[in-house]
Motif scaffolding. Structure first.
Motif, PDB file in Angstrom:
ATOM      1  N   VAL A 170      -0.335  -3.103   1.163  1.00  0.00           N
ATOM      2  CA  VAL A 170      -0.346  -3.581  -0.217  1.00  0.00           C
ATOM      3  C   VAL A 170       1.082  -3.671  -0.742  1.00  0.00           C
ATOM      4  O   VAL A 170       1.832  -2.680  -0.698  1.00  0.00           O
ATOM      5  N   ASP A 171       1.467  -4.836  -1.221  1.00  0.00           N
ATOM      6  CA  ASP A 171       2.783  -5.016  -1.843  1.00  0.00           C
ATOM      7  C   ASP A 171       2.683  -4.558  -3.291  1.00  0.00           C
ATOM      8  O   ASP A 171       2.136  -5.250  -4.148  1.00  0.00           O
ATOM      9  N   VAL A 198      -7.047 -10.879  -0.406  1.00  0.00           N
ATOM     10  CA  VAL A 198      -6.594 -10.255   0.840  1.00  0.00           C
ATOM     11  C   VAL A 198      -6.540 -11.301   1.950  1.00  0.00           C
ATOM     12  O   VAL A 198      -7.459 -12.111   2.102  1.00  0.00           O
ATOM     13  N   VAL A 199      -5.452 -11.292   2.718  1.00  0.00           N
ATOM     14  CA  VAL A 199      -5.302 -12.178   3.873  1.00  0.00           C
ATOM     15  C   VAL A 199      -5.051 -11.331   5.115  1.00  0.00           C
ATOM     16  O   VAL A 199      -4.638 -10.174   5.016  1.00  0.00           O
ATOM     17  N   ASP A 239      -4.468  -6.359   7.512  1.00  0.00           N
ATOM     18  CA  ASP A 239      -4.666  -7.121   6.285  1.00  0.00           C
ATOM     19  C   ASP A 239      -3.534  -6.871   5.288  1.00  0.00           C
ATOM     20  O   ASP A 239      -2.884  -5.824   5.312  1.00  0.00           O
ATOM     21  N   LEU A 240      -3.323  -7.850   4.424  1.00  0.00           N
ATOM     22  CA  LEU A 240      -2.265  -7.798   3.421  1.00  0.00           C
ATOM     23  C   LEU A 240      -2.833  -8.170   2.059  1.00  0.00           C
ATOM     24  O   LEU A 240      -3.542  -9.172   1.920  1.00  0.00           O
ATOM     25  N   LEU A 241      -2.493  -7.362   1.050  1.00  0.00           N
ATOM     26  CA  LEU A 241      -2.716  -7.733  -0.343  1.00  0.00           C
ATOM     27  C   LEU A 241      -1.345  -8.003  -0.949  1.00  0.00           C
ATOM     28  O   LEU A 241      -0.571  -7.067  -1.179  1.00  0.00           O
ATOM     29  N   VAL A 247      -4.560   2.700   4.156  1.00  0.00           N
ATOM     30  CA  VAL A 247      -4.052   1.819   3.105  1.00  0.00           C
ATOM     31  C   VAL A 247      -2.593   2.203   2.900  1.00  0.00           C
ATOM     32  O   VAL A 247      -2.284   3.325   2.510  1.00  0.00           O
ATOM     33  N   LEU A 248      -1.671   1.269   3.210  1.00  0.00           N
ATOM     34  CA  LEU A 248      -0.239   1.516   3.096  1.00  0.00           C
ATOM     35  C   LEU A 248       0.301   0.803   1.864  1.00  0.00           C
ATOM     36  O   LEU A 248       0.139  -0.416   1.728  1.00  0.00           O
TER      37      LEU A 248
END
Length: 223
Positions: A81-82, A116-117, A129-131, A163-164
């Motif tokens: 997560v950014d 999410v991608v 995955d990336l948010l 979850v990072l």
């Protein structure tokens, strides 16, 4: 891992599968130390970890990306997560769109699953995955300390092993300190010959005051 359609990204990120052998082993060692340093999980859900630094340009986003990669290499489900909604940049490293993202979910009610991608490496097929960070927001501290952000983390941690949170640096802004209360631990990235001692001292003082659990430091850019 979440309901809804997701685009799959295939682009070379910072290092990832293109690491040298020594870089790859360094991140595997970091992964091992993180897994050993995590507290025993109480109840259901995945682990929530934060990555931060004392100041900018320490390399924390590169560390976050590669920690996500090495955890995914263990067949763990990972969401990166950014959380830097003032200056979001992870989407550039991973070839994603900036919006919709975290700020849109928290501020505008955008659908999380649709934001999410999936990033997939081109050589070995490892994926996580990336948010993205979403639209730039000057309400970042309020959003990261909100009940809505806590609820979001509870929701996604039920679907992922890890979850990072790629958090902003502690020195310039309060965002990482606000978000630290929702994490099980933080990694503090320090670039060799870049971070002054006083800046790191101030960073640690703020995190101690917030009672954040610091798992350890990552010494980056070492000669």
């Amino acid at each position: 891992q979440m309901n809804g359609e997701k685009n799959t990204l295939e682009k070379t990120a910072k290092i990832c599968e293109n690491m040298s052998d020594s870089q790859r082993e360094a991140f595997k060692r970091l992964r091992s130390n993180v897994l050993l340093g995590l507290p025993e999980k109480q109840g259901q859900g995945g682990h929530i970890l934060g990555v931060t630094s004392a100041q900018t340009a320490e390399g924390k986003s590169t560390v976050a990306i590669n920690l996500a990669y090495t955890l995914a290499a263990l067949s763990k489900s990972v969401l990166l997560v950014d959380c830097d909604m003032r200056c979001p940049d992870l989407h550039n490293s991973l070839g994603a769109k900036q919006t919709p993202g975290l700020s849109n979910v928290l501020q505008d009610g955008a659908d999380t699953a649709a934001s999410v991608v999936t990033y997939k490496t081109t050589k070995d097929g490892i994926h996580f995955d990336l948010l993205p960070g979403g639209s730039v927001s000057d309400r970042s501290p309020e959003l990261l300390s909100s009940a809505r952000f806590q609820s979001l983390l509870e929701t996604v941690s039920a679907s992922y092993d890890f979850v990072l949170l790629d958090l902003p640096p502690v020195g310039p802004v309060t965002d990482a300190v606000e978000a630290s209360k929702f994490t099980e631990g933080l990694l503090v990235v320090v670039r060799e010959n870049h971070c002054p001692r006083f800046a790191l001292d101030d960073c640690m003082e703020q995190l101690r005051y917030a009672k954040a659990k610091v798992l350890g430091f990552v010494l980056n850019g070492c000669e």
